[in-house]
Design a protein around this motif. Structure first.
Motif, short mmCIF file in Angstrom:
data_model
loop_
_atom_site.label_atom_id
_atom_site.label_comp_id
_atom_site.label_asym_id
_atom_site.label_seq_id
_atom_site.Cartn_x
_atom_site.Cartn_y
_atom_site.Cartn_z
N LYS A 22 -12.45 -3.00 -6.75
CA LYS A 22 -11.69 -3.97 -5.61
C LYS A 22 -10.76 -3.40 -5.97
CE LYS A 22 -10.40 -5.31 -1.90
NZ LYS A 22 -10.43 -4.31 -0.72
N ILE A 23 -9.86 -2.19 -5.50
CA ILE A 23 -8.08 -1.85 -5.56
C ILE A 23 -7.62 -2.33 -5.31
CG2 ILE A 23 -6.41 0.04 -4.85
CD1 ILE A 23 -9.06 2.43 -4.80
N ILE A 97 7.65 -10.05 -1.13
CA ILE A 97 6.61 -9.23 -0.69
C ILE A 97 7.30 -7.52 -1.06
CG2 ILE A 97 5.37 -8.70 1.48
CD1 ILE A 97 4.59 -11.59 0.04
N LEU A 153 -11.55 5.68 4.11
CA LEU A 153 -11.22 5.30 2.47
C LEU A 153 -13.04 5.40 1.62
CD1 LEU A 153 -9.43 5.87 -0.23
CD2 LEU A 153 -10.12 3.09 0.31
C1 FAD Z 1 3.42 -14.20 2.94
C2 FAD Z 1 3.39 -12.81 3.35
C3 FAD Z 1 3.80 -11.51 4.40
C4 FAD Z 1 3.49 -10.67 4.95
N1 FAD Z 1 4.21 -10.33 6.05
C5 FAD Z 1 3.83 -9.35 6.52
C6 FAD Z 1 4.86 -8.36 7.51
O1 FAD Z 1 5.96 -8.97 8.02
N2 FAD Z 1 4.03 -6.88 7.69
C7 FAD Z 1 3.02 -6.61 7.19
O2 FAD Z 1 2.49 -5.45 7.57
N3 FAD Z 1 2.29 -6.49 6.66
C8 FAD Z 1 2.79 -8.03 5.92
N4 FAD Z 1 2.03 -8.58 4.58
C9 FAD Z 1 0.62 -7.92 4.29
C10 FAD Z 1 0.80 -6.75 3.09
O3 FAD Z 1 2.66 -7.48 2.16
C11 FAD Z 1 1.57 -5.87 3.86
O4 FAD Z 1 0.67 -5.26 3.95
C12 FAD Z 1 1.49 -4.85 2.19
O5 FAD Z 1 2.28 -3.47 2.25
C13 FAD Z 1 0.28 -4.72 1.20
O6 FAD Z 1 0.92 -3.80 0.23
P1 FAD Z 1 -0.25 -4.37 -1.64
O7 FAD Z 1 0.71 -3.52 -2.06
O8 FAD Z 1 0.09 -5.73 -1.90
O9 FAD Z 1 -1.46 -4.25 -1.06
P2 FAD Z 1 -3.08 -4.46 -1.84
O10 FAD Z 1 -3.31 -6.19 -1.26
O11 FAD Z 1 -2.63 -4.94 -2.59
O12 FAD Z 1 -3.85 -4.12 -1.67
C14 FAD Z 1 -4.08 -4.74 0.57
C15 FAD Z 1 -5.49 -3.50 0.47
O13 FAD Z 1 -5.30 -2.21 0.35
C16 FAD Z 1 -6.63 -1.45 -0.97
N5 FAD Z 1 -5.93 -0.87 -1.57
C17 FAD Z 1 -3.99 -1.15 -2.03
N6 FAD Z 1 -3.92 0.45 -2.79
C18 FAD Z 1 -4.83 0.82 -2.59
C19 FAD Z 1 -4.99 2.78 -3.21
N7 FAD Z 1 -4.38 3.36 -3.64
N8 FAD Z 1 -5.94 2.96 -2.70
C20 FAD Z 1 -7.61 2.96 -1.91
N9 FAD Z 1 -7.31 1.72 -1.54
C21 FAD Z 1 -6.04 0.59 -1.17
C22 FAD Z 1 -7.16 -2.72 -1.50
O14 FAD Z 1 -8.28 -2.76 -1.90
C23 FAD Z 1 -7.21 -4.35 -0.69
O15 FAD Z 1 -8.29 -3.35 0.51
C24 FAD Z 1 2.96 -10.10 4.68
C25 FAD Z 1 1.67 -10.78 3.23
C26 FAD Z 1 1.73 -11.88 2.50
C27 FAD Z 1 1.44 -12.69 1.70
#
Ligand code: FAD
Length: 276
Positions: A22-23, A97, A153
């Protein structure tokens, strides 16, 4: 289960080709959705890979590496065409976040309510993908997102980055998000507009995208066509222009309410973009 954190892209792609991993980037979607007792064989952390934290300009294209966070977007020196993306970045969760979460993670998670998607659709963004076995490919974001939590993907592929052709210098943009409170909220609906005004004050180009009102955020081609060539005071967001949207009734709002909100958001975002 192991946690692998490579610094080279080739190494990351080779690890991915082993399957069942899992990425993980910021982990802000991965960890909250993890189920007790269910783990992948390995987590592949992509945030330390050389070059993926960069925003760079190459051949009239702006590249956003897949480790670029929302905070990186907010702090980047981008033109007014990226104001909508920056506004969306400021609305993602909280500052904590935004510091950890990546733009790529937002699109790969493929939530209908992903705040990054409408501004990226309005920027005509494409997704750069790579795998050990098949090499590199580029897909328009609209083709990459295939449904609720579903993308194009492949199992052995990762997103290396996003790319946007350098927009015209007079293109401006705006983003409207409605939630049930001001911060840390899932969107009821959101709208991004990228706009170019002609010398005559008429709209020369318009790209309008709406999220959380269909399985995948959508551009609204009929609405775009209707506003191009218009003066701002003549812009009329007729309900029939919202036809590609299929909003649902849920705890956050009814479909009818969402249609009303989107009409208002489109109008506000167009006016706001035009005022810049
Ligand atoms: C408290 C809280 C509040 C939030 N509020 C919002 C909000 O207001 N708006 C919103 O849109 N989102 C929100 N989110 C969701 C989240 O923060 C966003 O979607 C964020 O941009 C995800 O990025 P990440 O790097 O943390 O992804 P991750 O959690 O690391 O990954 C998300 C998914 O993408 C995949 N992935 C990640 N990078 C890659 C890559 N390079 N290639 C292929 N697959 C990949 C992972 O395998 C997973 O399936 C919130 C989350 C939390 C916990």
């Amino acid at each position: 289960m192991s946690y692998i954190s490579p610094t080279k892209i080739d190494e990351a792609l080779e690890v991915l080709s082993r399957g069942s991993g899992k990425i993980i980037a910021g982990g802000t979607d991965v960890y909250p959705s993890a189920q007790p007792g269910q783990h992948p064989d390995f987590y592949l952390d992509v945030t330390r890979i050389d070059g993926l934290k960069q925003i760079s300009l190459r051949d009239d294209t702006i590249h956003f590496g897949s480790a670029v966070t929302w905070t990186d977007i907010i702090n980047a020196d981008l033109g007014p065409a990226f104001d909508a993306l920056k506004a969306a970045a400021r609305e993602v969760g909280s500052v904590q976040i935004q510091n950890a979460a990546t733009v790529a993670g937002n699109i790969c998670n493929a939530s209908p309510a992903a705040d990054g998607v409408p501004p990226l659709l309005a920027l005509d963004a494409s997704v750069e993908l790579a795998s050990h076995a098949h090499g590199a490919r580029v897909l328009p974001l609209a083709e990459f997102l295939t449904g609720v939590r579903s993308t194009a993907l492949r199992p052995d592929e990762m997103v290396v980055g996003l790319q946007v052709s350098v927009p015209p210098t007079n293109m401006t943009s705006a983003f409207e998000k409605l939630g049930s409170r001001r911060y840390l909220v899932i969107s009821i609906c959101m709208t991004a507009v990228n706009l170019t005004l002609g010398q005559d004050g008429r709209i020369a180009d318009a790209r309008i995208a709406v999220g959380a009102c269909s399985a995948v955020a959508q551009r609204l081609p009929a609405l775009e066509a209707s506003v191009i060539g218009q003066r701002l005071e003549k812009v009329d967001i007729k309900p029939e222009f919202l036809a590609p949207l299929t909003p649902i009734n849920d705890v956050r709002g009814t479909a009818e309410y969402r249609y009303d909100v989107v009409q208002e958001q489109c109008k506000r975002a167009i006016m706001q973009a035009a005022s810049r």
